[in-house]
Motif scaffolding. Structure first.
Motif, PDB file in Angstrom:
ATOM      1  N   ARG A 171       0.717  -1.280  -0.016  1.00 37.14           N
ATOM      2  CA  ARG A 171      -0.306   0.059  -0.094  1.00 37.14           C
ATOM      3  C   ARG A 171       1.063   0.843  -0.154  1.00 37.14           C
ATOM      4  O   ARG A 171       0.439   2.462  -0.976  1.00 37.14           O
ATOM      5  CB  ARG A 171      -0.956   0.327   1.287  1.00 37.14           C
ATOM      6  N   HIS A 172       2.316   1.252   0.727  1.00 32.06           N
ATOM      7  CA  HIS A 172       2.673   2.723   0.712  1.00 32.06           C
ATOM      8  C   HIS A 172       3.527   2.462  -0.808  1.00 32.06           C
ATOM      9  O   HIS A 172       3.775   4.020  -1.287  1.00 32.06           O
ATOM     10  CB  HIS A 172       4.150   2.589   1.781  1.00 32.06           C
ATOM     11  N   ASP A 173       3.568   2.021  -1.935  1.00 30.38           N
ATOM     12  CA  ASP A 173       3.922   2.309  -2.911  1.00 30.38           C
ATOM     13  C   ASP A 173       2.889   2.972  -3.767  1.00 30.38           C
ATOM     14  O   ASP A 173       2.879   3.996  -4.830  1.00 30.38           O
ATOM     15  CB  ASP A 173       3.978   1.310  -3.949  1.00 30.38           C
ATOM     16  N   LEU A 174       1.881   2.655  -3.485  1.00 28.06           N
ATOM     17  CA  LEU A 174       0.622   3.664  -3.650  1.00 28.06           C
ATOM     18  C   LEU A 174       1.228   5.414  -2.499  1.00 28.06           C
ATOM     19  O   LEU A 174       0.962   6.402  -3.476  1.00 28.06           O
ATOM     20  CB  LEU A 174      -1.138   3.598  -3.253  1.00 28.06           C
ATOM     21  N   ALA A 175       0.625   5.090  -1.683  1.00 29.71           N
ATOM     22  CA  ALA A 175       0.909   6.328  -1.109  1.00 29.71           C
ATOM     23  C   ALA A 175       1.796   7.504  -1.117  1.00 29.71           C
ATOM     24  O   ALA A 175       2.429   8.696  -1.381  1.00 29.71           O
ATOM     25  CB  ALA A 175       1.521   6.308   0.199  1.00 29.71           C
ATOM     26  N   ASP A 176       3.442   6.742  -2.257  1.00 34.04           N
ATOM     27  CA  ASP A 176       4.958   7.494  -1.971  1.00 34.04           C
ATOM     28  C   ASP A 176       4.882   7.505  -3.586  1.00 34.04           C
ATOM     29  O   ASP A 176       5.828   8.210  -3.827  1.00 34.04           O
ATOM     30  CB  ASP A 176       5.546   6.276  -1.703  1.00 34.04           C
ATOM     31  N   LEU A 177       3.615   7.246  -4.567  1.00 34.38           N
ATOM     32  CA  LEU A 177       3.300   7.274  -5.995  1.00 34.38           C
ATOM     33  C   LEU A 177       3.845   9.077  -6.371  1.00 34.38           C
ATOM     34  O   LEU A 177       3.474   9.537  -5.688  1.00 34.38           O
ATOM     35  CB  LEU A 177       2.117   7.368  -6.519  1.00 34.38           C
ATOM     36  N   ALA A 178       4.826   9.177  -6.848  1.00 29.91           N
ATOM     37  CA  ALA A 178       5.602  10.133  -7.771  1.00 29.91           C
ATOM     38  C   ALA A 178       5.908   9.998  -8.728  1.00 29.91           C
ATOM     39  O   ALA A 178       6.679   8.920  -9.038  1.00 29.91           O
ATOM     40  CB  ALA A 178       6.113  11.448  -7.018  1.00 29.91           C
ATOM     41  N   TYR A 179       5.975  10.853  -9.865  1.00 28.94           N
ATOM     42  CA  TYR A 179       6.742  10.853 -11.144  1.00 28.94           C
ATOM     43  C   TYR A 179       6.926  12.102 -11.681  1.00 28.94           C
ATOM     44  O   TYR A 179       6.610  13.006 -11.671  1.00 28.94           O
ATOM     45  CB  TYR A 179       5.423  10.305 -12.119  1.00 28.94           C
ATOM     46  N   ASP A 180       7.396  11.728 -12.804  1.00 33.91           N
ATOM     47  CA  ASP A 180       8.303  13.261 -14.167  1.00 33.91           C
ATOM     48  C   ASP A 180       6.461  13.421 -15.003  1.00 33.91           C
ATOM     49  O   ASP A 180       6.695  12.341 -15.934  1.00 33.91           O
ATOM     50  CB  ASP A 180       9.192  12.694 -14.819  1.00 33.91           C
ATOM     51  N   PHE A 181       6.130  14.531 -14.687  1.00 32.23           N
ATOM     52  CA  PHE A 181       4.985  14.619 -15.723  1.00 32.23           C
ATOM     53  C   PHE A 181       4.923  14.796 -17.208  1.00 32.23           C
ATOM     54  O   PHE A 181       4.304  13.949 -18.042  1.00 32.23           O
ATOM     55  CB  PHE A 181       4.353  16.029 -15.172  1.00 32.23           C
ATOM     56  N   ASP A 182       6.384  15.387 -17.712  1.00 31.50           N
ATOM     57  CA  ASP A 182       7.012  14.993 -19.071  1.00 31.50           C
ATOM     58  C   ASP A 182       7.154  14.088 -19.351  1.00 31.50           C
ATOM     59  O   ASP A 182       6.408  13.993 -20.552  1.00 31.50           O
ATOM     60  CB  ASP A 182       7.353  16.656 -19.105  1.00 31.50           C
ATOM     61  N   VAL A 183       7.217  13.222 -19.052  1.00 28.04           N
ATOM     62  CA  VAL A 183       7.722  11.828 -19.836  1.00 28.04           C
ATOM     63  C   VAL A 183       6.795  10.837 -19.380  1.00 28.04           C
ATOM     64  O   VAL A 183       6.460  10.261 -20.707  1.00 28.04           O
ATOM     65  CB  VAL A 183       8.879  11.361 -18.833  1.00 28.04           C
ATOM     66  N   VAL A 184       6.194  10.659 -18.213  1.00 31.23           N
ATOM     67  CA  VAL A 184       4.735   9.875 -18.019  1.00 31.23           C
ATOM     68  C   VAL A 184       3.806  10.275 -19.801  1.00 31.23           C
ATOM     69  O   VAL A 184       3.271   9.627 -20.307  1.00 31.23           O
ATOM     70  CB  VAL A 184       3.613  10.261 -16.815  1.00 31.23           C
ATOM     71  N   LEU A 185       3.692  11.731 -19.624  1.00 32.11           N
ATOM     72  CA  LEU A 185       3.173  12.170 -20.987  1.00 32.11           C
ATOM     73  C   LEU A 185       2.760  11.922 -21.965  1.00 32.11           C
ATOM     74  O   LEU A 185       2.650  11.620 -22.926  1.00 32.11           O
ATOM     75  CB  LEU A 185       2.787  13.620 -20.317  1.00 32.11           C
ATOM     76  N   GLU A 186       4.223  12.096 -22.029  1.00 29.47           N
ATOM     77  CA  GLU A 186       4.265  11.776 -23.910  1.00 29.47           C
ATOM     78  C   GLU A 186       4.886  10.439 -23.788  1.00 29.47           C
ATOM     79  O   GLU A 186       4.422   9.277 -24.796  1.00 29.47           O
ATOM     80  CB  GLU A 186       6.269  12.241 -23.498  1.00 29.47           C
ATOM     81  N   THR A 187       5.275   9.309 -22.707  1.00 30.42           N
ATOM     82  CA  THR A 187       5.137   8.235 -22.819  1.00 30.42           C
ATOM     83  C   THR A 187       3.389   7.832 -23.087  1.00 30.42           C
ATOM     84  O   THR A 187       2.913   6.762 -24.340  1.00 30.42           O
ATOM     85  CB  THR A 187       4.996   7.581 -21.750  1.00 30.42           C
ATOM     86  N   MET A 188       2.405   8.099 -22.931  1.00 30.89           N
ATOM     87  CA  MET A 188       1.114   7.820 -22.622  1.00 30.89           C
ATOM     88  C   MET A 188       0.620   8.162 -23.873  1.00 30.89           C
ATOM     89  O   MET A 188       0.212   7.938 -25.079  1.00 30.89           O
ATOM     90  CB  MET A 188       0.085   8.605 -21.384  1.00 30.89           C
TER      91      MET A 188
END
Length: 295
Positions: A171-188
């Motif tokens: 569960r803590h992997d959800l609570a700690d989730l953060a990400y690189d917005f631009d990289v994830v946007l481009e990948t999606m």
């Protein structure tokens, strides 16, 4: 012509401070694409639904969905909000929303004194996720493959829109989730994904979720009905549940907007049902933050 009325509701909650806010615009004739996009950007919620009435009555509606940045083919929480609003105007019963993803039926009824809507998704599809897609997303989120639960293989699931499904071990992997917005946007964008759905199983009947939504201009979605339907299809396709089956997804907890999505997998094939309430919110209520995080 007078400006269209914008209804504001929070879906998958009975508390205006919880759930996922949606705009709902109901008109006799369709609005232009530019007008719908402008309204959605001004409203600032993750999606605004636009319903226009064809000539054959008030139970079938042309429906389109716009995020602040772009049109999306289907949005579950805005569908639930729209159905509750329609139910209040027209009365309970069944509606058909003709969406870009296909026709979606929605039933509105009173449960425990609250207006509640159940949508039935279009026919879903599930496919194994490309290894490079998974590793690119995990890298952008600062996660390792061994943080995923190997009982639940990564997949791309569709029930009106495409979602990458990733199930974590803790569960803590959800609570700690953060990400690189631009990289994830481009990948999606490269893989034509609407959200990335991270989930953790509290039990067979209760899951916790976070859904990344940079393609809509949002860091995260507090409640994602389309992804909930897609996840129900995923569990069925993987043989993890045997229909008929029901379970609940809890989302938005880590954003401070608790949301509760009830999912029913009614048959070995066909659409998935997603049920939730919706409640009016004030016009001046703050939108969900629509800017990238600093990670």
């Amino acid at each position: 012509m007078a400006a269209p009325q914008i209804h504001r509701l929070a879906a998958f909650t009975a508390d205006p401070a919880g759930g996922n806010p949606a705009g709902v615009v109901i008109t006799e004739a369709p609005l232009s694409d530019d007008t719908m996009q402008r309204i959605a950007a001004d409203v600032g919620y993750s999606e605004t639904a636009f319903l226009s009435r064809p000539s054959d009555g008030r139970r079938r509606w042309q429906t389109r969905y716009f995020s602040p940045m772009a049109e999306v083919p289907f949005c579950g929480h805005a569908t639930i909000a729209s159905a509750v609003e329609l139910g209040g105007q027209v009365g309970p019963g069944s509606f058909t929303f003709d969406t870009p993803a296909g026709p979606v039926t929605v039933k509105v009824e009173q449960r425990d004194g609250r207006p509640t809507a159940t949508l039935t998704s279009v026919d879903p599809k599930v496919a194994a996720a490309d290894f490079h897609l998974v590793t690119a997303v995990l890298d952008a989120c600062g996660m390792q493959v061994d943080q995923l639960d190997d009982r639940f293989p990564p997949a791309v699931a569709f029930a009106g829109a495409h979602h990458l499904v990733l199930v974590v071990r803790e569960r803590h992997d959800l609570a700690d989730l953060a990400y690189d917005f631009d990289v994830v946007l481009e990948t999606m964008q490269e893989h034509e994904l609407t959200t990335i759905a991270y989930l953790w199983p509290e039990s067979d009947a209760r899951w916790h979720a976070r859904n990344l939504f940079p393609v809509g201009g949002m860091v995260e979605d507090p409640a994602t009905g389309a992804a909930a339907a897609a996840f129900g299809a995923y569990l069925r396709a993987q043989g993890i549940i045997a229909p008929p089956a029901t379970f609940q997804i809890v989302q938005g907890i880590d954003m401070g907007r608790p949301s509760y999505l009830d999912v029913t997998v009614p048959a070995p094939a066909g659409g998935i049902e997603v049920t939730g309430t919706a409640v009016d919110i004030q016009q001046d209520a703050a939108p969900v933050v629509a800017v990238p995080n600093d990670s």
